[in-house]
Design a protein around this motif. Sequence first.
Motif, PDB file in Angstrom:
ATOM      1  N   LEU A 272       0.816  -1.217   0.000  1.00 34.35           N
ATOM      2  CA  LEU A 272       0.000   0.000   0.000  1.00 34.35           C
ATOM      3  C   LEU A 272       0.847   1.263   0.000  1.00 34.35           C
ATOM      4  N   VAL A 273       1.931   1.232   0.744  1.00 32.36           N
ATOM      5  CA  VAL A 273       2.743   2.441   0.899  1.00 32.36           C
ATOM      6  C   VAL A 273       3.350   2.880  -0.425  1.00 32.36           C
ATOM      7  N   LEU A 274       3.526   1.960  -1.362  1.00 32.88           N
ATOM      8  CA  LEU A 274       4.039   2.327  -2.686  1.00 32.88           C
ATOM      9  C   LEU A 274       3.044   3.220  -3.424  1.00 32.88           C
ATOM     10  N   ALA A 275       1.767   2.901  -3.290  1.00 33.00           N
ATOM     11  CA  ALA A 275       0.742   3.747  -3.913  1.00 33.00           C
ATOM     12  C   ALA A 275       0.772   5.141  -3.309  1.00 33.00           C
ATOM     13  N   GLU A 276       0.949   5.211  -1.988  1.00 31.37           N
ATOM     14  CA  GLU A 276       0.994   6.508  -1.315  1.00 31.37           C
ATOM     15  C   GLU A 276       2.257   7.283  -1.695  1.00 31.37           C
ATOM     16  N   ALA A 277       3.374   6.573  -1.891  1.00 32.82           N
ATOM     17  CA  ALA A 277       4.607   7.225  -2.335  1.00 32.82           C
ATOM     18  C   ALA A 277       4.459   7.742  -3.764  1.00 32.82           C
ATOM     19  N   ARG A 278       3.737   6.999  -4.591  1.00 31.87           N
ATOM     20  CA  ARG A 278       3.476   7.469  -5.958  1.00 31.87           C
ATOM     21  C   ARG A 278       2.657   8.752  -5.928  1.00 31.87           C
ATOM     22  N   GLN A 279       1.624   8.762  -5.120  1.00 27.20           N
ATOM     23  CA  GLN A 279       0.771   9.951  -5.032  1.00 27.20           C
ATOM     24  C   GLN A 279       1.561  11.161  -4.548  1.00 27.20           C
ATOM     25  N   ALA A 280       2.537  10.927  -3.652  1.00 31.78           N
ATOM     26  CA  ALA A 280       3.345  12.016  -3.116  1.00 31.78           C
ATOM     27  C   ALA A 280       4.402  12.502  -4.096  1.00 31.78           C
ATOM     28  N   GLY A 281       4.604  11.762  -5.193  1.00 26.41           N
ATOM     29  CA  GLY A 281       5.562  12.190  -6.201  1.00 26.41           C
ATOM     30  C   GLY A 281       6.996  11.832  -5.892  1.00 26.41           C
ATOM     31  N   CYS A 282       7.213  10.781  -5.123  1.00 26.40           N
ATOM     32  CA  CYS A 282       8.584  10.328  -4.858  1.00 26.40           C
ATOM     33  C   CYS A 282       9.116   9.535  -6.052  1.00 26.40           C
ATOM     34  N   ALA A 283      10.416   9.619  -6.289  1.00 26.82           N
ATOM     35  CA  ALA A 283      11.070   8.624  -7.129  1.00 26.82           C
ATOM     36  C   ALA A 283      11.144   7.347  -6.303  1.00 26.82           C
ATOM     37  N   ILE A 284      10.853   6.211  -6.919  1.00 31.61           N
ATOM     38  CA  ILE A 284      10.667   4.981  -6.141  1.00 31.61           C
ATOM     39  C   ILE A 284      11.641   3.895  -6.590  1.00 31.61           C
ATOM     40  N   ILE A 285      12.210   3.218  -5.603  1.00 31.28           N
ATOM     41  CA  ILE A 285      12.975   1.997  -5.817  1.00 31.28           C
ATOM     42  C   ILE A 285      12.343   0.927  -4.945  1.00 31.28           C
ATOM     43  N   ALA A 286      12.087  -0.249  -5.512  1.00 34.54           N
ATOM     44  CA  ALA A 286      11.487  -1.331  -4.732  1.00 34.54           C
ATOM     45  C   ALA A 286      11.966  -2.668  -5.275  1.00 34.54           C
ATOM     46  N   THR A 287      11.823  -3.677  -4.468  1.00 41.76           N
ATOM     47  CA  THR A 287      12.261  -5.012  -4.870  1.00 41.76           C
ATOM     48  C   THR A 287      11.246  -5.668  -5.797  1.00 41.76           C
ATOM     49  N   ARG A 288      11.763  -6.477  -6.680  1.00 43.99           N
ATOM     50  CA  ARG A 288      10.930  -7.186  -7.653  1.00 43.99           C
ATOM     51  C   ARG A 288      10.425  -8.480  -7.010  1.00 43.99           C
ATOM     52  N   THR A 289       9.444  -8.336  -6.135  1.00 43.57           N
ATOM     53  CA  THR A 289       8.929  -9.497  -5.421  1.00 43.57           C
ATOM     54  C   THR A 289       7.452  -9.325  -5.129  1.00 43.57           C
ATOM     55  N   GLY A 290       6.730 -10.436  -5.030  1.00 43.65           N
ATOM     56  CA  GLY A 290       5.320 -10.402  -4.669  1.00 43.65           C
ATOM     57  C   GLY A 290       4.496  -9.520  -5.584  1.00 43.65           C
ATOM     58  N   GLY A 291       3.620  -8.711  -4.979  1.00 47.59           N
ATOM     59  CA  GLY A 291       2.749  -7.839  -5.758  1.00 47.59           C
ATOM     60  C   GLY A 291       3.338  -6.481  -6.065  1.00 47.59           C
TER      61      GLY A 291
END
Length: 362
Positions: A272-291
């Motif tokens: 969920l926090v990835l969606a919130e980080a997207r809305q906030a306009g952060c550049a995002i790095i995340a692991t390629r795992t799960g959903g």
Amino acid sequence: MINQAISSHAMKVVHIAPHFNNCGNGVVNVAVDLACMQSRIGIDVVFVGAGGSFRELLTREGVTVHSIEVSSKRHLLSTYRNLRRVVGEFDPDIVHAHMIPGALFAYVLKRGARFKLITSVHNSGRFGTPLMSVGDISICASNYLAAEMRARGIPSRKIRVVLNGPLGSPRESSSSRDVTLKRPAVITIAELVTFKGLGDLIAAFSIVAAKSRDAHLYIVGAGPERSKFERQALASSCADRITFCGSIADPASHLRSADIFVLASHREGFGLVLAEARQAGCAIIATRTGGIPEVLDRGSAGILVPAHSPAHLAEALTHLIEDADLRQTWRANASRNLEWLACLRAAKETLSVYNEACGVSA
């Protein structure tokens, strides 16, 4: 009207969650969002959980709240009696369980009752997850979780996918104060446990910090392994640039002030926090795992790196910290195509599952 398929009476729904405390728990946040949105669209909603600070929000949204310690092993009989009383008096069409104990209690209560049992599968890699198949239908928060359930022998006829949608949530506050972070600011929001990859992130930041003297890392969240990660940070050469912020009820202001958001999970049902980080306009790095790849539009909204790899994480962080133009490009990428992450979309799709379970054509 969204619930126009319910012809003879207004639909009645009971949500059973671990609690209703505002502590950043993704399962609770999803359950609270659904309960509030369903109440807004005319469904009669009851929320059951151990208690918490979301009571005021739920009550304000027209949701009836019952404080019952569903997850306690010490009070099984009293929990069963309390749930039986609530369900018996309310006579719901749907009982929606968001955790294994709630699903099992509801399964027992279902004997002789008319309600349909819906369960939600929020997390990946949990031993007890197949127990959620006791429901008439199991809702998975990502396609990855649906595939995982099928691989464990759960028939496809019992599985539906409703991707989480936290944006536009009733939980969002319009009064959150802006915070000032030292920049470039790297932030993560996660439970402080090993499978969230905090150790990998601290190790990666230690590599990056040796070159990028101005970078700061902010770790938001609480958890049982906080002291372990604090010791790791203190042993690094950049301890003065790693800040443990603790649990923050409304971290939106921190996200808005950050440059880069990182989620280094080893497993993740959705994120969920990835969606919130997207809305906030952060550049995002995340692991390629799960959903996670689903939340990041298969990598077009954020940089995907292998899990358990501080070296790959450090490389991606270095590129974003040292290249302001690249960082801005990924901030723009994260901010596109957010419509599908809307809370109302998730509520509508969940209602469709309810209608299907009740044999009602939408």
